[in-house]
Design a protein around this motif. Structure first.
Motif: not given
Length: 585
Positions: A297-307, A350-359
């Protein structure tokens, strides 16, 4: 110092049994049609499930029948001496629930279970011992599934497996190979060597292997239900085998400290799944003590921010690897038995946490081994919790099995269960024919850490049965064996299917890469040197020098027109077996 067992082939047994002892046809890895569907690694297990469906049983009944049959034909990776996670979609109630029947540590276990003089004992020594055996949960899990959600009894669903165990089956080349890999461990135990070895060596290919003791165990379960396992003669035999292992002459192994009370007190847990959304899908995964659903789930949330589908393939694969790396860093730091540790699940998902990790992800560079993030600010929890340090990836073995079943009413079962290592602890329970797990070696051997042994605790697991809904209806389900690579196998298959648009059978059979926050990425044979590999190498990715097959997945896709497609492996570990009740013409 990292403890790692020798890298061995993870070939999963593809059963060659037919009830009449005639050579069974090779598994058909893809089947499309209507009605119920099943996908397993074993022809006979799939047939057992289909027989139950054809008798009017539902997906739960069929899943238990398949699992029991796998305990006969695939005894080195699963069986009633172990435990597992079962995920169910209940069509009438339109909800997903899970049954946690993971093994537990005996009441006498302590955090120093695998320490001697303050130092961790050798991993393989720990495995082949009574000390590694957790209180088995499989039978109690089957009981809960049938009693709550099934329509048939143990007596009905165990009949196919009893037939297989009684009549025997010809040993295949794969079965002989797996036995040969375990000769040294099996020779330690008289009950195991008597069943699976001849003169200390693997049984020759073609030998008809009967297991009347396992048939006896199943008959007792059919007659008395789960209580036959957790009390009475079978329970006494289990405790005796754990505490005073049935060693062969000249061998000595560590005993355990299991009691009849440990067995009698075992309980399965009915748990809510974890859930995230991904590109229009609701992805349901196994919650704690399973780490797979949270990490995926966390990995998918991170990937969701990329097309991903708009990017070059090498770049998209790079992002998949980095998302997996970050989620593993968090999984290794925080996950444990929720009855013993407070795990920041809401923060991790959390989607917000994923956004932080995505950065932290660079499009043209590799992070390398990285530390855990801090999900606690995303918990909405005013307390100041313990923030544990990340641990290394444990030497989880890849020897598990996964099956998936659906029925004509729309119920779905995704089921992963195991005895841990190939051949578990190596201890066959005398008189009952099943091998006991070595699941306690899934604990961290030393701490402090959320995943150290404690009385009654369930070790962290990577098993990740997964069900995806779209518009409130099942879209697909999948899972895999493979130790910690289970997580990456399921994650990559989802990305292949959802982002790259591959039909599920192509998504499942595509080459696999597994990055688990290590300096190198595990790859499969034939990947190194490809254009895809070279593209990733230019960014900085490095490969494990010993490629191996990764996973042995099974899945079902649910189509809008009412058809279903059952999918198993086409090549890995021998072709799997997919069946549907009414094949498409």
């Amino acid at each position: 110092m990292t403890r790692l067992p020798p890298r061995v082939s993870t070939t999963v047994l593809a059963a060659t049994l037919s009830l009449s002892l005639l050579p069974a046809c090779a598994g058909t890895p893809v089947a499309t049609g209507t009605g119920g569907a099943v996908a397993t690694i074993s022809v006979e297990a799939s047939r057992a499930a289909m027989a139950i469906l054809n008798k009017g049983g539902n997906a739960v009944d069929a899943a238990v029948a398949a699992a029991a049959t796998l305990g006969v034909t695939d005894p080195f990776s699963c069986g009633i001496g172990g435990g597992g996670f079962m995920m169910l979609y209940l069509a009438d109630e339109k909800r997903v629930i899970t049954i946690d029947h993971r093994e537990t540590a005996p009441a006498a276990a302590t955090p120093s279970l695998f320490l001697e003089n303050g130092r961790e004992i050798d991993f393989n020594t720990a495995v082949a011992s009574g000390a590694s055996v957790g209180v088995p949960g499989t039978v109690r899990g089957w009981h809960e599934a049938l009693a709550r959600y099934g329509t048939m009894s143990f007596k009905e669903v165990l009949q196919p497996a009893i037939g297989v165990a009684s009549k025997g089956f010809p040993v295949s080349a794969t079965f002989a190979h797996l036995t040969a890999q375990n000769e040294a461990k099996f020779r330690r135990f008289a009950s195991t060597s008597a069943l699976y070895l001849k003169d200390g060596k693997a049984l020759p290919v073609g030998t008809v292997l009967k297991n009347p003791d396992m048939a006896r165990a199943y008959r007792e379960l059919a007659a008395r239900g789960y209580r036959a396992f957790y009390s009475g003669p079978m329970a006494r035999a289990i405790v005796g085998a754990v505490n005073q292992p049935p060693v062969a002459a000249g061998f000595k192994v560590r005993g355990g400290a299991m009691t009849l009370a440990d067995l009698a007190n075992y309980e399965a847990r009915i748990r809510l799944p974890v859930r995230t959304t991904y590109r229009g899908y609701d992805i349901y995964g196994m919650g704690l003590p399973g780490s797979g659903g949270i990490a995926i789930g966390e990995a998918l949330n991170i990937l969701e921010g990329f097309n991903l589908k708009s990017l070059p393939r090498a770049t998209a694969e790079h992002l998949y690897l980095e998302a997996s790396r970050l989620s593993f860093a968090d999984r290794n730091a925080y996950a444990g038995d929720p009855e013993y540790v407070d795990v920041p699940v809401a923060g991790l998902l959390s989607k917000e946490y994923a956004a932080r990790r995505r950065g932290q992800v660079g499009m043209e560079r590799v992070l390398g081994k990285t530390g855990a993030g801090d999900p606690y600010p995303f918990q909405n929890d005013p307390s100041t919790p313990l923030r544990p340090h990340a641990s290394r990836v444990l030497a989880q073995n890849a020897h598990t099995t996964h099956l998936t079943v659906s029925d004509k009413a729309g119920n779905v079962v995704a089921y992963t269960f195991t005895i841990e290592s190939w051949g578990g602890s190596g201890i066959t329970v005398p008189g009952y024919g099943f091998i006991l797990n070595n699941e306690l070696t899934d604990f961290d051997f030393s701490g402090p850490h959320p995943n150290v042994p404690e009385p009654g605790k369930r070790p962290r697991s990577s098993m990740a049965p997964t069900i995806a809904l779209r518009g409130g209806k099942p879209a697909f389900t999948l899972g895999s064996p493979g130790g910690s690579t289970i997580i990456t196998t399921v994650l990559q298959t989802i990305v292949n299917h959802v982002d790259f648009g591959m039909p599920l059978e192509r998504a499942l059979n595509a080459p696999r890469l597994s990055q688990r926050n290590e300096a190198v990425t595990d790859i499969e044979p034939g990947f190194a040197g490809t254009l895809q590999a070279k593209g990733l190498e230019r960014i900085g990715h490095k490969w494990h020098p010993e490629p191996e097959e990764i996973g042995a997945a099974n899945a079902i896709a649910f189509h809008a027109d009412g058809r279903v497609t059952a999918v198993s492996e086409a090549k890995r570990h021998g072709a799997g077996s997919a069946l549907v009740q009414q094949p498409a013409r």
